[in-house]
Structures are given as structure tokens and as C-alpha cells.
Design a protein around this motif. Structure first.
Motif, mmCIF file in Angstrom:
data_model
loop_
_atom_site.group_PDB
_atom_site.id
_atom_site.type_symbol
_atom_site.label_atom_id
_atom_site.label_comp_id
_atom_site.label_asym_id
_atom_site.label_seq_id
_atom_site.Cartn_x
_atom_site.Cartn_y
_atom_site.Cartn_z
ATOM 1 N N ALA A 43 -26.171 56.371 -48.761
ATOM 2 C CA ALA A 43 -25.827 56.812 -50.108
ATOM 3 C C ALA A 43 -25.952 58.337 -50.166
ATOM 4 O O ALA A 43 -26.635 58.949 -49.320
ATOM 5 C CB ALA A 43 -26.767 56.158 -51.123
ATOM 6 N N PRO A 44 -25.329 58.990 -51.146
ATOM 7 C CA PRO A 44 -25.479 60.444 -51.251
ATOM 8 C C PRO A 44 -26.958 60.856 -51.221
ATOM 9 O O PRO A 44 -27.800 60.261 -51.904
ATOM 10 C CB PRO A 44 -24.838 60.760 -52.600
ATOM 11 C CG PRO A 44 -23.788 59.697 -52.752
ATOM 12 C CD PRO A 44 -24.441 58.459 -52.183
ATOM 13 N N GLY A 45 -27.260 61.854 -50.404
ATOM 14 C CA GLY A 45 -28.615 62.373 -50.279
ATOM 15 C C GLY A 45 -29.541 61.585 -49.362
ATOM 16 O O GLY A 45 -30.639 62.034 -49.057
ATOM 17 N N ALA A 46 -29.123 60.410 -48.914
ATOM 18 C CA ALA A 46 -29.980 59.587 -48.046
ATOM 19 C C ALA A 46 -29.969 60.133 -46.626
ATOM 20 O O ALA A 46 -28.994 60.737 -46.173
ATOM 21 C CB ALA A 46 -29.509 58.137 -48.067
ATOM 22 N N ARG A 47 -31.073 59.902 -45.912
ATOM 23 C CA ARG A 47 -31.188 60.391 -44.535
ATOM 24 C C ARG A 47 -32.279 59.621 -43.804
ATOM 25 O O ARG A 47 -33.133 59.002 -44.420
ATOM 26 C CB ARG A 47 -31.501 61.877 -44.516
ATOM 27 C CG ARG A 47 -32.804 62.222 -45.240
ATOM 28 C CD ARG A 47 -32.675 63.534 -45.952
ATOM 29 N NE ARG A 47 -33.872 63.988 -46.602
ATOM 30 C CZ ARG A 47 -33.957 64.159 -47.915
ATOM 31 N NH1 ARG A 47 -32.951 63.841 -48.704
ATOM 32 N NH2 ARG A 47 -35.049 64.647 -48.450
ATOM 33 N N THR A 48 -32.220 59.728 -42.482
ATOM 34 C CA THR A 48 -33.273 59.128 -41.672
ATOM 35 C C THR A 48 -34.524 59.993 -41.756
ATOM 36 O O THR A 48 -34.481 61.146 -42.183
ATOM 37 C CB THR A 48 -32.863 59.036 -40.187
ATOM 38 O OG1 THR A 48 -32.781 60.362 -39.650
ATOM 39 C CG2 THR A 48 -31.556 58.291 -39.993
#
Length: 140
Positions: A43-48
Motif C-alpha cells: 500500500a502507499p507508504g508501506a515498506r519492509t
């Protein structure tokens, strides 16, 4: 030949991701194959979180713009159709920009049966400052 039965879509574990991330396991090889492949949607802004792979990892961007961060503070952008390799042991993170979904194919090798290293080592979450660092394109 074998058709593999699809597994249900999984939700990214909160210890390994910031934000909403979903993945579909495409292949989880069994000996002698050790290849792993997932389709991952951010989703927008999501990251590992920060992590590294014992035998490296390859990312192929399908949709959106991928961000790939390295410990030296560089944050690369990768566009649909581009492929990025992360060498064995390199700590990195990857995710979506703030305003767009991103989808990539991720593949990596599991470790050999006589290798006691985990195939993926998960580390701390990426800070907002690390995520918002200036972005660059590859030097090619």
C-alpha cells in the motif's frame, strides 16, 4: 509436470513490515530446488523492515514505483519492468512511494541443507527519516 495449488494471499507480518503489505507465494521450492518466489503488494507508504538474504534477492517491479534503500542512506527508485538484485548479506529495505501502490515479484534462494544461516534475517524497522531520504535512479 505439476500444477501447484495456490495458497491464500497472506498479510505481511507487523515485525517485518511497516504499513499494509500482502503477498502471494508463487513457489517455495523443495530439495533439490531452493528457489522462493513471492508476488508482493505494498500500500502507499508501506515498506519492509531492514533485512538481508543469505544468498541474495532479486526484485522485479510490476506496478508503481519501488523504493529500495541501502545502509549507506541511498534510496533508489525502480519502475515497472526494472529488475534489481541485492547481493548476499546486503542489508536493505524495499517498499512503495507515499502516494502509489507498488507491486513486485521477489525471488531468493533458501540456504543449502548444510548451511545453518537463515535464508532471510529480519532486522529493525525503517525509520521515517530513512524512508524519506532523497531518492535517486540507478547510475546506468
Amino acid at each position: 509436470m505439476e500444477f501447484v495449488k495456490p495458497q491464500p494471499t497472506g498479510k505481511g507480518h507487523a515485525d517485518w513490515f511497516n504499513g499494509d503489505v500482502w503477498f502471494d507465494v508463487i513457489h517455495a521450492g523443495t530439495e533439490p530446488s531452493r528457489i522462493r518466489a513471492n508476488m508482493v503488494r505494498f500500500a502507499p507508504g508501506a515498506r519492509t523492515a531492514w533485512h538481508h538474504h543469505a544468498v541474495g534477492q532479486t526484485l522485479h517491479v510490476i506496478a508503481g514505483i519501488a523504493l529500495i534503500g541501502t545502509r549507506d542512506g541511498t534510496v533508489y527508485t525502480a519502475h515497472p519492468g526494472e529488475t534489481v538484485t541485492c547481493p548476499p548479506g546486503e542489508e536493505h529495505w524495499h517498499g512503495a512511494t507515499e502516494d502509489r501502490f507498488m507491486q513486485h515479484l521477489a525471488w531468493w534462494d533458501g540456504t543449502a541443507p548444510d548451511d545453518d544461516r537463515p535464508e532471510t534475517t529480519w532486522l529493525e524497522h525503517v525509520t521515517d527519516a530513512q524512508y524519506q531520504a532523497p531518492r535517486t535512479r540507478s547510475s546506468d
